[in-house]
Motif scaffolding. Structure first.
Motif, PDB file in Angstrom:
ATOM      1  N   CYS A  31       0.815  -1.218   0.000  1.00 50.53           N
ATOM      2  CA  CYS A  31       0.000   0.000   0.000  1.00 50.53           C
ATOM      3  C   CYS A  31       0.848   1.267   0.000  1.00 50.53           C
ATOM      4  CB  CYS A  31      -0.968  -0.027   1.188  1.00 50.53           C
ATOM      5  SG  CYS A  31      -2.277  -1.266   1.010  1.00 50.53           S
ATOM      6  N   PRO A  32       1.915   1.349   0.821  1.00 52.03           N
ATOM      7  CA  PRO A  32       2.758   2.552   0.739  1.00 52.03           C
ATOM      8  C   PRO A  32       3.409   2.727  -0.637  1.00 52.03           C
ATOM      9  CG  PRO A  32       3.158   1.392   2.799  1.00 52.03           C
ATOM     10  CD  PRO A  32       2.309   0.495   1.967  1.00 52.03           C
ATOM     11  N   GLU A  33       3.854   1.622  -1.251  1.00 55.20           N
ATOM     12  CA  GLU A  33       4.475   1.733  -2.570  1.00 55.20           C
ATOM     13  C   GLU A  33       3.456   2.147  -3.631  1.00 55.20           C
ATOM     14  OE1 GLU A  33       7.484   1.732  -3.288  1.00 55.20           O
ATOM     15  OE2 GLU A  33       8.497   0.826  -1.574  1.00 55.20           O
ATOM     16  N   LEU A  34       2.232   1.636  -3.522  1.00 50.83           N
ATOM     17  CA  LEU A  34       1.198   2.036  -4.470  1.00 50.83           C
ATOM     18  C   LEU A  34       0.863   3.518  -4.330  1.00 50.83           C
ATOM     19  CD1 LEU A  34      -1.266  -0.998  -4.387  1.00 50.83           C
ATOM     20  CD2 LEU A  34      -0.116  -0.085  -6.405  1.00 50.83           C
ATOM     21  N   ALA A  35       0.767   3.982  -3.092  1.00 54.04           N
ATOM     22  CA  ALA A  35       0.488   5.411  -2.883  1.00 54.04           C
ATOM     23  C   ALA A  35       1.614   6.269  -3.447  1.00 54.04           C
ATOM     24  CB  ALA A  35       0.293   5.679  -1.390  1.00 54.04           C
ATOM     25  N   ARG A  36       2.866   5.836  -3.215  1.00 52.78           N
ATOM     26  CA  ARG A  36       4.006   6.585  -3.728  1.00 52.78           C
ATOM     27  C   ARG A  36       4.032   6.585  -5.262  1.00 52.78           C
ATOM     28  NH1 ARG A  36       7.476   3.833  -1.247  1.00 52.78           N
ATOM     29  NH2 ARG A  36       7.355   5.040   0.690  1.00 52.78           N
ATOM     30  N   GLU A  37       3.726   5.439  -5.859  1.00 53.94           N
ATOM     31  CA  GLU A  37       3.746   5.342  -7.318  1.00 53.94           C
ATOM     32  C   GLU A  37       2.616   6.152  -7.937  1.00 53.94           C
ATOM     33  OE1 GLU A  37       5.245   4.143 -11.003  1.00 53.94           O
ATOM     34  OE2 GLU A  37       6.087   3.954  -8.965  1.00 53.94           O
ATOM     35  N   ALA A  38       1.437   6.159  -7.284  1.00 59.21           N
ATOM     36  CA  ALA A  38       0.322   6.938  -7.803  1.00 59.21           C
ATOM     37  C   ALA A  38       0.643   8.435  -7.805  1.00 59.21           C
ATOM     38  CB  ALA A  38      -0.934   6.666  -6.975  1.00 59.21           C
ATOM     39  N   VAL A  39       1.309   8.890  -6.759  1.00 56.73           N
ATOM     40  CA  VAL A  39       1.716  10.306  -6.718  1.00 56.73           C
ATOM     41  C   VAL A  39       2.772  10.577  -7.783  1.00 56.73           C
ATOM     42  CG1 VAL A  39       2.826  12.068  -5.291  1.00 56.73           C
ATOM     43  CG2 VAL A  39       1.111  10.539  -4.283  1.00 56.73           C
ATOM     44  N   ALA A  40       3.704   9.647  -7.966  1.00 60.29           N
ATOM     45  CA  ALA A  40       4.756   9.829  -8.961  1.00 60.29           C
ATOM     46  C   ALA A  40       4.188   9.876 -10.373  1.00 60.29           C
ATOM     47  CB  ALA A  40       5.783   8.706  -8.853  1.00 60.29           C
ATOM     48  N   GLN A  41       3.108   9.134 -10.631  1.00 58.15           N
ATOM     49  CA  GLN A  41       2.509   9.129 -11.958  1.00 58.15           C
ATOM     50  C   GLN A  41       1.504  10.258 -12.159  1.00 58.15           C
ATOM     51  OE1 GLN A  41       0.924   5.361 -13.156  1.00 58.15           O
ATOM     52  NE2 GLN A  41       2.816   4.223 -12.719  1.00 58.15           N
ATOM     53  N   GLY A  42       1.340  11.090 -11.155  1.00 57.14           N
ATOM     54  CA  GLY A  42       0.453  12.234 -11.289  1.00 57.14           C
ATOM     55  C   GLY A  42      -1.019  11.929 -11.099  1.00 57.14           C
ATOM     56  N   VAL A  43      -1.343  10.782 -10.501  1.00 60.58           N
ATOM     57  CA  VAL A  43      -2.745  10.464 -10.256  1.00 60.58           C
ATOM     58  C   VAL A  43      -3.336  11.443  -9.243  1.00 60.58           C
ATOM     59  CG1 VAL A  43      -4.334   8.695  -9.408  1.00 60.58           C
ATOM     60  CG2 VAL A  43      -2.385   8.044 -10.820  1.00 60.58           C
ATOM     61  N   ALA A  44      -2.575  11.796  -8.222  1.00 66.33           N
ATOM     62  CA  ALA A  44      -3.007  12.764  -7.209  1.00 66.33           C
ATOM     63  C   ALA A  44      -1.771  13.450  -6.644  1.00 66.33           C
ATOM     64  CB  ALA A  44      -3.803  12.077  -6.113  1.00 66.33           C
ATOM     65  N   GLU A  45      -1.982  14.593  -6.021  1.00 67.49           N
ATOM     66  CA  GLU A  45      -0.867  15.327  -5.430  1.00 67.49           C
ATOM     67  C   GLU A  45      -0.366  14.654  -4.163  1.00 67.49           C
ATOM     68  OE1 GLU A  45      -1.986  19.334  -4.800  1.00 67.49           O
ATOM     69  OE2 GLU A  45      -2.232  19.814  -6.935  1.00 67.49           O
ATOM     70  N   ALA A  46      -1.258  14.043  -3.407  1.00 67.95           N
ATOM     71  CA  ALA A  46      -0.885  13.341  -2.178  1.00 67.95           C
ATOM     72  C   ALA A  46      -1.888  12.227  -1.939  1.00 67.95           C
ATOM     73  CB  ALA A  46      -0.861  14.304  -0.984  1.00 67.95           C
ATOM     74  N   MET A  47      -1.396  11.157  -1.312  1.00 66.75           N
ATOM     75  CA  MET A  47      -2.254   9.994  -1.064  1.00 66.75           C
ATOM     76  C   MET A  47      -1.620   9.170   0.056  1.00 66.75           C
ATOM     77  SD  MET A  47      -3.500   7.146  -3.834  1.00 66.75           S
ATOM     78  CE  MET A  47      -4.078   8.467  -4.903  1.00 66.75           C
ATOM     79  N   SER A  48      -2.423   8.697   0.979  1.00 68.98           N
ATOM     80  CA  SER A  48      -1.916   7.915   2.099  1.00 68.98           C
ATOM     81  C   SER A  48      -2.060   6.420   1.816  1.00 68.98           C
ATOM     82  CB  SER A  48      -2.654   8.266   3.388  1.00 68.98           C
ATOM     83  OG  SER A  48      -4.006   7.856   3.313  1.00 68.98           O
ATOM     84  N   ALA A  49      -1.235   5.635   2.501  1.00 63.52           N
ATOM     85  CA  ALA A  49      -1.298   4.184   2.336  1.00 63.52           C
ATOM     86  C   ALA A  49      -2.613   3.619   2.866  1.00 63.52           C
ATOM     87  CB  ALA A  49      -0.118   3.528   3.051  1.00 63.52           C
ATOM     88  N   SER A  50      -3.145   4.203   3.936  1.00 64.35           N
ATOM     89  CA  SER A  50      -4.412   3.709   4.487  1.00 64.35           C
ATOM     90  C   SER A  50      -5.565   3.931   3.523  1.00 64.35           C
ATOM     91  CB  SER A  50      -4.699   4.399   5.823  1.00 64.35           C
ATOM     92  OG  SER A  50      -4.773   5.806   5.661  1.00 64.35           O
TER      93      SER A  50
END
Length: 377
Positions: A107-126
């Motif tokens: 979940c933390p890696e998915l949140a980090r990757e989503a932010v890196a791909q520009g899906v959202a500006e910020a996103m938490s693992a929870s």
């Protein structure tokens, strides 16, 4: 207030597992039924007078239903359905194919990757975890599997499944016909721990010392009667044709197999019993024995593997033996214990399930096949 409602409220007020908010509301209503004033109830329960007035009014208007929380709009959503779908789609990809140097998503890696791909500006693992939990998506888990590579997989597996239903070549098996499932469990080691294992105690599990000395290994050969749940086993220094034929001798020379019309031996494609040579060898020694091979890489069709899993859980693990003699004695004693109480396995995989499995595998192969490129003009 009726007696039934009073009993419900009393159980809520005294219940050990009742949520605190429901317990407080029940106490307020019960005290109000005893004609306490709002101020006295508030002092007794530890809330404000306005809170007492609110819940007394709701109960008077709606009864027990009025003591439940009303629907709330909640905080406005920060993420659009498109963003949620993008994260779920990312979780359903292999990380390496998505350009991430990972073997599995967390979940933390998915949140980090989503932010890196520009899906959202910020996103938490929870937040990612809640989205995936709704769809039962768990990209951090994995399970290995094999594509069937035997060209006659369906025919070979179907014959074995028919035998488990007591059918052979379209006919029902008679009373004098038996089905034996056989295989070898290789390399059962004798690990002599450097310190004695400690038995379990209060709030303490069994403890096994990590260091050990190797005392050799032994192979355990077993033949399992799928109808009678009867096991014949023997140990040998290694697997091979001679140990397997010794197991066959042990089974086929005792009743009811010695005088049976036919005894079907279900085996895999191990070197001890591979190919037509093994079939002819067994038939030459025991004319009433019929060897039936499972498909390649399909040991899960062989019921004796279930028995071996029982042996692994109940006899071998944790491995703490002084020598090979103790291993062999433990296996022999367990075999007697198992035969005294065992019941046949409830085998439920049929030809219809096999057809559905092969259909799904064919669909996977079709989807994973690379698209054909157009020919150059």
């Amino acid at each position: 207030m009726t007696g039934a409602v009073r009993r419900v409220l009393t159980r809520r007020a005294r219940g050990r597992k009742t949520p605190y908010r429901d317990k407080v509301r029940a106490r307020m209503v019960l005290l109000a039924a005893r004609r306490w004033s709002n101020a006295a109830i508030a002092a007794e329960v530890g809330v404000t007078v306005d809170t007492v007035r609110t819940w007394r009014g709701r109960f008077a208007a709606q009864g027990l239903a009025g003591l439940a929380d009303r629907a709330r709009s909640g905080r406005p959503t920060r993420f659009t359905p498109v963003q949620v779908a993008q994260v779920k789609a990312l979780a359903c990809q292999v990380p390496a194919r998505a350009g991430a140097p990972l073997s599995r998503w967390s979940c933390p890696e998915l949140a980090r990757e989503a932010v890196a791909q520009g899906v959202a500006e910020a996103m938490s693992a929870s937040t990612v975890w809640r989205w995936l939990a709704r769809e039962a998506i768990r990209p951090w888990q994995y399970r290995s599997w094999l594509f069937p590579r035997d060209p006659d997989f369906a025919a070979k597996a179907g014959r074995v499944l028919d035998l488990y239903e007591r059918r052979w070549e379209g006919r029902r098996l008679g009373s004098g016909e038996y089905v034996i499932s056989s295989d070898e469990k290789t390399s059962i080691q004798a690990r002599c721990r450097c310190h004695p294992s400690l038995p379990p105690g209060r709030a303490r599990m069994m403890r096994v010392n990590h260091e050990y000395e190797r005392g050799g290994a032994v192979a355990y050969l077993a033949a399992y009667d799928v109808e009678q749940a009867r096991v014949f086993g023997r140990c040998a220094p290694t697997t091979g044709i001679v140990p397997f034929m010794a197991l066959a001798e042990q089974v086929m020379t005792c009743e009811p197999y010695a005088s049976a019309k036919r005894v079907f031996w279900v085996v895999d494609n191990g070197s001890s019993h591979r190919g037509k040579t093994a079939i002819d060898r067994l038939a030459a020694r025991f004319p009433n024995a019929v060897m039936v091979h499972t498909p390649v890489h399909a040991s899960w069709v062989n019921q004796v593997e279930i028995f071996f899993s029982v042996v692994q859980r109940k006899v071998v693990s944790p491995n703490d033996f002084t020598d090979l003699a103790e291993v062999e004695q433990r296996l022999a004693d367990f075999e007697k214990r198992y035969n005294a109480t065992a019941k046949p396995f409830q085998w439920k995989f049929t030809r219809r399930d096999l057809h559905d499995l092969l259909t799904r595998i064919s669909e996977h192969e079709r989807q994973d096949a690379p698209a054909e490129l157009p020919h150059a003009v």
